[in-house]
Design an enzyme around this catalytic site. Sequence first.
Site, mmCIF file in Angstrom:
data_model
loop_
_atom_site.group_PDB
_atom_site.id
_atom_site.type_symbol
_atom_site.label_atom_id
_atom_site.label_comp_id
_atom_site.label_asym_id
_atom_site.label_seq_id
_atom_site.Cartn_x
_atom_site.Cartn_y
_atom_site.Cartn_z
ATOM 1 C CB THR A 182 -0.799 3.392 10.167
ATOM 2 O OG1 THR A 182 -1.697 3.869 11.180
ATOM 3 C CG2 THR A 182 -1.054 2.310 9.451
ATOM 4 N N GLY B 136 -7.286 0.000 2.498
ATOM 5 C CA GLY B 136 -8.603 0.914 2.815
ATOM 6 C C GLY B 136 -8.237 2.026 3.871
ATOM 7 C CG LEU B 137 -11.710 3.261 5.667
ATOM 8 C CD1 LEU B 137 -12.314 3.286 7.285
ATOM 9 C CD2 LEU B 137 -12.881 4.044 4.764
ATOM 10 C CB ALA B 138 -7.476 2.289 10.218
ATOM 11 C CB CYS C 91 0.710 9.042 8.413
ATOM 12 S SG CYS C 91 -0.908 7.947 8.568
ATOM 13 N NE ARG D 209 -0.484 0.677 4.875
ATOM 14 C CZ ARG D 209 0.518 1.749 5.417
ATOM 15 N NH1 ARG D 209 0.726 2.495 4.592
ATOM 16 N NH2 ARG D 209 0.881 1.551 6.701
ATOM 17 C CB ALA E 18 -4.805 6.159 8.858
ATOM 18 C CB ILE E 19 -7.057 6.838 3.710
ATOM 19 C CG1 ILE E 19 -8.359 7.199 4.259
ATOM 20 C CG2 ILE E 19 -7.310 5.961 2.224
ATOM 21 C CD1 ILE E 19 -9.464 7.938 3.668
ATOM 22 N N GLY E 20 -4.792 4.299 3.459
ATOM 23 C CA GLY E 20 -3.743 3.953 2.485
ATOM 24 C C GLY E 20 -4.202 2.774 1.522
#
Length: 313
Positions: A139, A215-217, A233, A134, A202-204
Amino acid sequence: MAFLATQCVPAYPVCNHQPKPPRCLSQRIQSKSDRIPVVKTQQSSFPTTQESRRESECECFNLYKELVPYRQAWSWQKSIVKEKKALIEKNQDCPDSLFVLQHPPVYTMGTGSSEKFLNFDLKDAPFDVHRTERGGEVTYHGPGQIVMYPIINLRNHKMDLHWYLRSLEEVIIRALSKTFSIKASRLEGLTGVWHGNQKLAAIGIRVSQWIAYHGLALNVTTDLTPFLWIVPCGLQNYQVGSIRGLLGEFESFDDTSRKQLPDPDDGQLLDIACKSLINEFSEVFQVGINYETISRLEFLESEPLKPLKEEVI
């Protein structure tokens, strides 16, 4: 997610949370009585490729009550991506997929992540550290954090990575606003969702042949201590926040709308956040949610996969 004071962070302390062992994943994801109802969406004002197109379907593996090991979730994503690429090659319909889950404590790093953002020796890391394909820097994932891994065929939506990232942010912003009265926003030039100086999500992502995954967390009831042991990040001088933490701060304000909110325990808060995220995902991406069982994943994994392009450090 971003938190690090400008001064040096001391050696990491013992983590406060004590995650429960994951339940057996051979069970059905949820009993019929526990399932979130299939979402019927209305036309979204958020831009899509075809504003009036027929709503498509998205299969959802709702494992948010599980602690799914990171390697397992990553393997599932690879299986689904492989399947979708095969469907596209055959010019067959390729709908979207969505995983919703929690992870045991783990750090993940992107393809180009720098070890300078780790405040510990890799030989004595507090948790496993995984380097994946990713984008983005290091993170943390752990209990109390809702992770969503959409596996999206962008041909069904808009073949634009900026649009996709903004759409994922929109899902979170809407969920926080509608469900928790939290005014979240974007910060110019940065990816993720924020409340003031606190990064809540966070998004990756990774995109291959216009298939997006990872995706996202979103931090819901997460113990934020492990974020102190990294520069989340790669962003210094920012903080990491959670829904639980913000709701606690709001108790001191004279805000009628917030006072009317229930005061759920951690389990209930995760339930509420999960349902809201799935609802808003359905709205933003204009898809109907169809819940799948674990047997679908077991079938996919019965087929041989290429070696994982992942490194456990």
